[in-house]
Design a protein around this motif. Structure first.
Motif, PDB file in Angstrom:
ATOM      1  N   LEU A 123       0.681  -1.247   0.014  1.00  0.00           N
ATOM      2  CA  LEU A 123       0.363   0.114  -0.064  1.00  0.00           C
ATOM      3  C   LEU A 123       0.872   1.257  -0.159  1.00  0.00           C
ATOM      4  CD1 LEU A 123      -2.903  -1.027   2.485  1.00  0.00           C
ATOM      5  CD2 LEU A 123      -3.100  -0.670  -0.102  1.00  0.00           C
ATOM      6  N   LEU A 124       2.130   0.934   0.683  1.00  0.00           N
ATOM      7  CA  LEU A 124       2.983   2.471   0.643  1.00  0.00           C
ATOM      8  C   LEU A 124       3.325   2.658  -0.564  1.00  0.00           C
ATOM      9  CD1 LEU A 124       5.329   1.826   3.594  1.00  0.00           C
ATOM     10  CD2 LEU A 124       3.306   3.641   3.243  1.00  0.00           C
ATOM     11  N   HIS A 125       3.691   1.705  -1.565  1.00  0.00           N
ATOM     12  CA  HIS A 125       4.124   1.721  -2.935  1.00  0.00           C
ATOM     13  C   HIS A 125       2.988   2.305  -3.782  1.00  0.00           C
ATOM     14  CE1 HIS A 125       8.370   0.150  -2.655  1.00  0.00           C
ATOM     15  NE2 HIS A 125       7.704  -0.769  -2.002  1.00  0.00           N
ATOM     16  N   SER A 126       1.721   1.775  -3.642  1.00  0.00           N
ATOM     17  CA  SER A 126       0.620   2.282  -4.022  1.00  0.00           C
ATOM     18  C   SER A 126       0.367   3.852  -4.107  1.00  0.00           C
ATOM     19  CB  SER A 126      -0.745   1.570  -3.869  1.00  0.00           C
ATOM     20  OG  SER A 126      -0.708   0.269  -4.149  1.00  0.00           O
ATOM     21  N   GLU A 127       0.495   4.143  -2.911  1.00  0.00           N
ATOM     22  CA  GLU A 127       0.620   5.775  -2.553  1.00  0.00           C
ATOM     23  C   GLU A 127       1.601   6.377  -3.275  1.00  0.00           C
ATOM     24  OE1 GLU A 127       0.396   8.681   1.344  1.00  0.00           O
ATOM     25  OE2 GLU A 127       1.527   6.629   1.658  1.00  0.00           O
ATOM     26  N   GLN A 128       2.712   5.921  -3.323  1.00  0.00           N
ATOM     27  CA  GLN A 128       3.894   6.644  -4.059  1.00  0.00           C
ATOM     28  C   GLN A 128       3.532   6.584  -5.593  1.00  0.00           C
ATOM     29  OE1 GLN A 128       6.986   3.811  -3.254  1.00  0.00           O
ATOM     30  NE2 GLN A 128       7.725   4.970  -1.565  1.00  0.00           N
ATOM     31  N   ILE A 129       2.913   5.520  -6.035  1.00  0.00           N
ATOM     32  CA  ILE A 129       2.515   5.573  -7.347  1.00  0.00           C
ATOM     33  C   ILE A 129       1.475   6.532  -7.793  1.00  0.00           C
ATOM     34  CG2 ILE A 129       1.228   4.259  -9.395  1.00  0.00           C
ATOM     35  CD1 ILE A 129       2.962   1.772  -8.172  1.00  0.00           C
ATOM     36  N   ALA A 130       0.557   6.719  -6.855  1.00  0.00           N
ATOM     37  CA  ALA A 130      -0.537   7.786  -6.971  1.00  0.00           C
ATOM     38  C   ALA A 130      -0.186   9.198  -7.017  1.00  0.00           C
ATOM     39  CB  ALA A 130      -1.478   7.634  -6.026  1.00  0.00           C
ATOM     40  N   ARG A 131       0.985   9.534  -6.111  1.00  0.00           N
ATOM     41  CA  ARG A 131       1.483  10.674  -5.849  1.00  0.00           C
ATOM     42  C   ARG A 131       2.177  10.983  -7.391  1.00  0.00           C
ATOM     43  NH1 ARG A 131       1.347  13.426  -0.968  1.00  0.00           N
ATOM     44  NH2 ARG A 131       0.783  11.843   0.751  1.00  0.00           N
ATOM     45  N   LEU A 132       2.988  10.071  -7.807  1.00  0.00           N
ATOM     46  CA  LEU A 132       3.605  10.372  -8.950  1.00  0.00           C
ATOM     47  C   LEU A 132       2.678  10.687 -10.318  1.00  0.00           C
ATOM     48  CD1 LEU A 132       6.444   7.854  -8.935  1.00  0.00           C
ATOM     49  CD2 LEU A 132       6.828  10.361  -8.866  1.00  0.00           C
ATOM     50  N   LEU A 133       1.602  10.090 -10.265  1.00  0.00           N
ATOM     51  CA  LEU A 133       0.496  10.124 -11.301  1.00  0.00           C
ATOM     52  C   LEU A 133      -0.131  11.561 -11.185  1.00  0.00           C
ATOM     53  CD1 LEU A 133      -1.073   6.688 -11.712  1.00  0.00           C
ATOM     54  CD2 LEU A 133       0.528   7.640 -13.155  1.00  0.00           C
ATOM     55  N   ALA A 134      -0.148  11.992  -9.930  1.00  0.00           N
ATOM     56  CA  ALA A 134      -0.936  13.166  -9.448  1.00  0.00           C
ATOM     57  C   ALA A 134      -0.133  14.537  -9.928  1.00  0.00           C
ATOM     58  CB  ALA A 134      -1.637  13.173  -8.198  1.00  0.00           C
ATOM     59  N   ALA A 135       1.130  14.201  -9.624  1.00  0.00           N
ATOM     60  CA  ALA A 135       1.862  15.540  -9.531  1.00  0.00           C
ATOM     61  C   ALA A 135       1.709  16.263 -10.874  1.00  0.00           C
ATOM     62  CB  ALA A 135       3.423  15.001  -9.641  1.00  0.00           C
ATOM     63  N   PRO A 136       1.479  15.970 -12.149  1.00  0.00           N
ATOM     64  CA  PRO A 136       1.478  16.617 -13.304  1.00  0.00           C
ATOM     65  C   PRO A 136       0.028  17.421 -13.091  1.00  0.00           C
ATOM     66  CG  PRO A 136       2.339  14.578 -14.002  1.00  0.00           C
ATOM     67  CD  PRO A 136       1.889  14.324 -12.504  1.00  0.00           C
ATOM     68  N   ALA A 137      -0.974  16.938 -12.592  1.00  0.00           N
ATOM     69  CA  ALA A 137      -2.358  17.715 -12.536  1.00  0.00           C
ATOM     70  C   ALA A 137      -2.367  18.621 -11.401  1.00  0.00           C
ATOM     71  CB  ALA A 137      -3.313  16.567 -12.209  1.00  0.00           C
ATOM     72  N   ALA A 179       0.156  20.301 -10.430  1.00  0.00           N
ATOM     73  CA  ALA A 179       0.871  21.489 -10.825  1.00  0.00           C
ATOM     74  C   ALA A 179      -0.025  22.766 -11.794  1.00  0.00           C
ATOM     75  CB  ALA A 179       2.029  21.405 -11.838  1.00  0.00           C
ATOM     76  N   GLN A 180      -1.078  22.052 -12.352  1.00  0.00           N
ATOM     77  CA  GLN A 180      -1.817  22.708 -13.318  1.00  0.00           C
ATOM     78  C   GLN A 180      -3.086  23.072 -12.393  1.00  0.00           C
ATOM     79  OE1 GLN A 180      -0.848  23.488 -16.156  1.00  0.00           O
ATOM     80  NE2 GLN A 180       1.023  22.650 -15.721  1.00  0.00           N
ATOM     81  N   ARG A 181      -3.512  22.969 -11.327  1.00  0.00           N
ATOM     82  CA  ARG A 181      -4.570  23.171 -10.464  1.00  0.00           C
ATOM     83  C   ARG A 181      -5.063  24.794 -10.464  1.00  0.00           C
ATOM     84  NH1 ARG A 181      -6.696  20.989  -5.842  1.00  0.00           N
ATOM     85  NH2 ARG A 181      -4.719  21.148  -5.039  1.00  0.00           N
ATOM     86  N   GLY A 182      -4.100  25.543 -10.597  1.00  0.00           N
ATOM     87  CA  GLY A 182      -3.948  27.141 -10.253  1.00  0.00           C
ATOM     88  C   GLY A 182      -4.901  27.460  -9.155  1.00  0.00           C
ATOM     89  N   ALA A 183      -5.710  28.286  -9.321  1.00  0.00           N
ATOM     90  CA  ALA A 183      -6.366  29.055  -7.871  1.00  0.00           C
ATOM     91  C   ALA A 183      -7.048  27.797  -7.130  1.00  0.00           C
ATOM     92  CB  ALA A 183      -7.401  29.954  -8.416  1.00  0.00           C
ATOM     93  N   MET A 184      -7.437  26.740  -7.636  1.00  0.00           N
ATOM     94  CA  MET A 184      -8.035  25.685  -6.929  1.00  0.00           C
ATOM     95  C   MET A 184      -7.166  25.211  -5.969  1.00  0.00           C
ATOM     96  SD  MET A 184     -10.841  25.459  -8.282  1.00  0.00           S
ATOM     97  CE  MET A 184     -11.611  23.768  -7.706  1.00  0.00           C
ATOM     98  N   ARG A 185      -5.920  25.177  -6.065  1.00  0.00           N
ATOM     99  CA  ARG A 185      -4.854  24.530  -5.072  1.00  0.00           C
ATOM    100  C   ARG A 185      -5.146  25.186  -3.847  1.00  0.00           C
ATOM    101  NH1 ARG A 185       0.762  24.429  -7.628  1.00  0.00           N
ATOM    102  NH2 ARG A 185       1.374  23.070  -5.719  1.00  0.00           N
TER     103      ARG A 185
END
Length: 70
Positions: free
Chosen positions: A40-54, A56-62
């Motif tokens: 599960l720790l590795h699943s979390e790492q994968i999710a964070r890597l996949l989410a990183a590009p999105a 960075a593009q969330r703008g004001a929503m962040r």
């Protein structure tokens, strides 16, 4: 197949233990749960890597909807 095998074991089999060179006495059940936690720790790492590009593009929503904390 592995899960089927684990489910087929009597609880006494999972209660059996041994000595780990670092952790000391552990049971088979503890080892199984440790592997699940580790995966599960590795699943979390994968999710964070996949989410990183999105992220960075969330703008004001962040600011209004922050993501998970590290």
């Amino acid at each position: 197949r592995g899960m089927e095998y684990l489910r087929s074991l009597p609880s006494a089999a999972l209660d059996r233990g041994g000595l780990h060179e670092i952790a000391g006495r552990v049971t088979a059940s503890e080892i199984v749960h440790h592997h699940v936690f580790h995966d599960l720790l590795h699943s979390e790492q994968i999710a964070r890597l996949l989410a990183a590009p999105a992220e960075a593009q969330r703008g004001a929503m962040r600011g209004s909807f922050p993501g998970p904390t590290a």
